[in-house]
Scaffold this motif. Structure first.
Motif, short mmCIF file in Angstrom:
data_model
loop_
_atom_site.label_atom_id
_atom_site.label_comp_id
_atom_site.label_asym_id
_atom_site.label_seq_id
_atom_site.Cartn_x
_atom_site.Cartn_y
_atom_site.Cartn_z
N GLN A 167 -21.10 -13.20 -12.61
CA GLN A 167 -20.45 -13.51 -12.07
C GLN A 167 -19.01 -12.79 -12.89
O GLN A 167 -18.90 -11.40 -12.01
CB GLN A 167 -19.31 -15.18 -12.00
N ILE A 168 -19.67 -12.44 -14.24
CA ILE A 168 -18.12 -11.76 -15.02
C ILE A 168 -18.76 -10.65 -15.05
O ILE A 168 -18.44 -9.36 -14.67
CB ILE A 168 -18.32 -12.03 -16.34
N THR A 169 -20.53 -9.79 -15.09
CA THR A 169 -20.88 -8.55 -14.84
C THR A 169 -20.74 -7.90 -13.43
O THR A 169 -20.48 -7.50 -13.43
CB THR A 169 -21.92 -8.91 -15.52
N THR A 213 -12.06 -14.94 -12.83
CA THR A 213 -11.90 -15.80 -13.97
C THR A 213 -10.57 -16.37 -14.02
O THR A 213 -10.66 -17.46 -14.93
CB THR A 213 -11.84 -14.72 -15.37
N TRP A 260 -21.50 -6.53 -22.63
CA TRP A 260 -20.21 -7.44 -21.12
C TRP A 260 -19.96 -8.05 -22.59
O TRP A 260 -19.12 -8.80 -22.48
CB TRP A 260 -20.95 -7.97 -20.59
N SER A 310 -16.05 -9.44 -22.97
CA SER A 310 -15.38 -10.62 -22.07
C SER A 310 -15.63 -11.85 -22.80
O SER A 310 -16.56 -12.55 -23.78
CB SER A 310 -16.09 -11.41 -20.68
N PHE A 356 -16.04 -14.53 -22.11
CA PHE A 356 -17.04 -15.62 -21.64
C PHE A 356 -18.11 -16.23 -21.93
O PHE A 356 -18.91 -16.99 -22.57
CB PHE A 356 -16.97 -15.46 -19.98
#
Lengths: 237, 412
Positions: B50-52, B196, B262, B266, B268
């Protein structure tokens, strides 16, 4: 030349703060192919002497030579190797391995101690199974056979490596009269066939009666008698 | 060796109930660890994905010093013509790269003509951005996912708070690199959820609009987001690209670019690390279970078989072989526990997937749990169990091998 030569052997155990002398200057010689019995009351030193001859223990003093080897000088590993090569053991309680069959129990020393080739192994085990009359019981586990049968298996296991010497500690103590005689006769037959020296530690008059040489131990000291066989393949010095 | 295994297995079967209980304990431990690894791994992979894939890209390249000042989104630290050419030449030459996307990031004010609020904007070339972060269009919850010049994708926070919907007009006011202020009218193309969680104030406009709004001369880029063909090779490729970029220096001989994977961009990543730490401790628990249970069984086995040990030692079995005999018993128990545990654990993973369990992450609702366990994980867990089983057997086995035959034979 003597198979076993003991000179002035002493063995002292330390129990707590007290030293107990189990053997006091014992000297003797035993020739090859002898049928020898060490007798004496409990605590006289019979088992101690058998343990020394069997390289399971070392004398406190004196020299002990078995098959031309100073066994007192052997370390732990060398002792095990020496036993595996030269000595067979027969125990009062048979001491068969419960997870192995009759055949496998006899085969064990060839497989795990001497690494004998499979064909030779099978030949020797099969021959001994037949010799001790256990061929038809070969696939049974020790808990499926009688005490006498167990001791016959133990005799076969002790002989399968063609040892120079078999040590038997009270081998008939747990057997009835007839079975004890059968096992004794078997051992004599084996002695005659394989030229193996049998040494017993016993109270049993049956064995004493069959022995050719009898050593009497009392309080750690040794006396010698001629046995039934009478040819005196051993002597105290 | 085969005979040692035969004896070991027969000895294990001799105490069936005890062996079964110990193997079961190991099995339960392995199943538990496999289930945890598969579920936490699934959650972690989803989170990283999801983040990347919807925001960061696998890695980013900036002008040196940009990330240190990223809170202020400094336009004076943008990459410009020459640097852009040099960087794109390097990126184009890398076969590991699937896509990369130039971005201009800046802060501004969003106005619906009655209210004004701050907004962080990322100016993109949609076709390239969607290839680099393919989950980005999926974050658009209302309106069109297609971003054309003159359009703006606004965050849900602003859409709700300022009652703006797709098709409405809005104005962005921003300060350019010189410090002068400029404004431009946009049509709200779509409303998008934050990657996020609630509170995100990030919007997207077309790169051409950013040039106009910020009165940029020539080409300027704040960052390049890069997507690799194989995410698993990120660390290795990151090192390689970092080395290539380090060779590019300005007239003062200082490096022009900086690269961040990443993880460095982040927060995360800390959650991902926490999952790794939890997994580590779960594995430690498994090790403890195996260690204690096998050691306990082997100590009992040695104690119960002292006379047998004395017998085999007396008839000439070497100490090393006696040691092997007991170590192999522990090894066999470990192998059986691990194998059954693997089978049950993999079956459990299939069942979990078949149940299609759902969970929420950030703004994402009803994500389906996709538990998965890699062959490497299965092998690693099995190898751990087997090695620990052997280690746990060593002490009892060593004790057995060091027993004096006389004392062992006297044991009652």
């Amino acid at each position: 030349m003597a198979l076993i030569s003991a000179k002035q052997i002493t063995k002292t155990y330390r129990v707590g703060e007290v030293d107990i002398q189990a053997l006091r200057g014992v000297s003797f010689e035993i020739e090859p192919a002898s049928f020898v019995s060490f007798i004496g009351p409990s605590g006289s030193g019979k088992t101690t002497l058998l343990n020394l001859i069997g390289c399971l223990d070392k004398p406190t003093e004196g020299t002990l030579t078995v098959a031309d080897t100073d066994v007192a000088a052997l370390d732990r590993r060398a002792s095990a190797e020496f036993r595996g090569k030269n000595i067979g053991f027969i125990f009062q309680d048979f001491n068969l391995l419960p997870v192995l069959t009759v055949y496998e129990n006899i085969e064990y020393p060839l497989l795990m101690v001497q690494k004998v080739a499979p064909v030779e192994r099978q030949k020797r085990v099969t021959a001994l199974l037949a010799a001790v009359g256990m061929a038809d019981q070969r696939d049974k586990k020790p808990d499926q056979i009688s005490g006498g049968q167990k001791q016959r298996v133990a005799v076969a296991r002790a002989l399968v490596t063609n040892p120079k010497l078999v040590l038997a500690d009270e081998p008939t103590a747990n057997l009835d009269h007839d079975t004890a005689y059968m096992v004794l006769n078997l051992m004599k037959k084996m002695r005659d066939e394989f030229n193996t020296t049998f040494i017993f530690s016993t109270h049993d008059p049956k064995i004493v009666g069959e022995a050719e040489t009898i050593f009497t131990l009392e309080d750690g000291k040794l006396n010698e008698d001629k046995g039934k066989g009478g040819n005196g393949h051993g002597k105290s010095l | 060796m085969g005979n040692l295994f035969k004896i070991a297995i027969r000895n294990l079967l001799r105490y069936k109930r005890r062996t079964l209980l110990t193997a079961s304990l190991i099995t339960v431990g392995v199943v538990f660890v496999l289930a945890f690894v598969s579920i936490s791994g699934s959650f972690k992979n989803m989170m990283i994905g999801q983040i990347t894939d919807s925001m960061l890209g696998h890695l980013q390249v900036h002008r040196k010093g940009f990330v240190a000042s990223i809170e202020t989104l400094p336009l004076n630290l943008n990459l410009k013509n020459g640097a852009i050419d040099r960087l794109e030449k390097i990126l184009d030459a890398q076969p590991e790269i699937e896509a990369y996307s130039p971005r201009v990031k800046f802060g501004g004010m969003f106005s619906n003509f009655t209210e004004t609020s701050s907004i962080r904007l990322t100016a993109i070339v949609p076709e390239r951005e969607f290839k680099t972060v393919p989950l980005l269009p999926g974050r658009v919850t209302e309106g069109s996912k297609d971003l054309k010049p003159g359009g703006i994708l606004i965050p849900e926070l602003l859409a709700r708070g300022m009652k703006v919907k797709p098709g409405d007009a809005a104005v962005i006011v921003a300060t350019n690199a010189d410090g002068s202020v400029n404004g431009k009218q946009f049509i709200v193309t779509g409303v998008m959820e934050s990657a996020t969680g609630p509170g995100g104030r990030d919007g997207y406009i077309h790169l051409d609009d950013a040039r106009e709004l910020l009165r940029m001369e020539g080409r300027q880029v704040s960052e390049y987001a890069v997507r690799l063909k194989d995410f698993g090779k990120l660390a290795a490729f990151g090192e390689k690209l970092d080395g290539l970029l380090a060779r590019e220096s300005n007239q003062q001989g200082k490096p022009i670019f900086e690269l961040h994977i990443w993880e460095k961009l982040s927060p995360f990543f800390n959650i991902a690390r926490m999952i790794d730490v939890m997994t580590f401790f779960i594995r430690l628990m498994l090790i403890a279970i195996v260690l204690i249970s096998i050691m306990n069984v082997m100590i009992m086995a040695v104690y119960e078989r002292i006379r047998e040990i004395g017998t085999i030692a007396a008839i000439g079995t070497l100490p090393g072989k006696i040691l092997n005999m007991f170590v192999i018993e522990g090894f066999c128990m470990g192998v059986v526990g691990a194998l059954i545990g693997d089978l049950v654990g993999i079956a459990l993973v299939y069942i979990l997937n078949a149940l299609e369990l759902t969970y929420n992450f950030g703004q994402q609702q009803g994500l389906i749990l996709q538990a998965g366990v890699s062959p490497a994980d299965v092998l690693m867990i099995s190898a751990t169990v087997i090695v620990v089983s052997v280690i746990a057997s060593l002490q009892p086995a060593f004790k057995a091998s060091r027993m004096e035959p006389i004392q062992a034979l006297r044991h009652t």
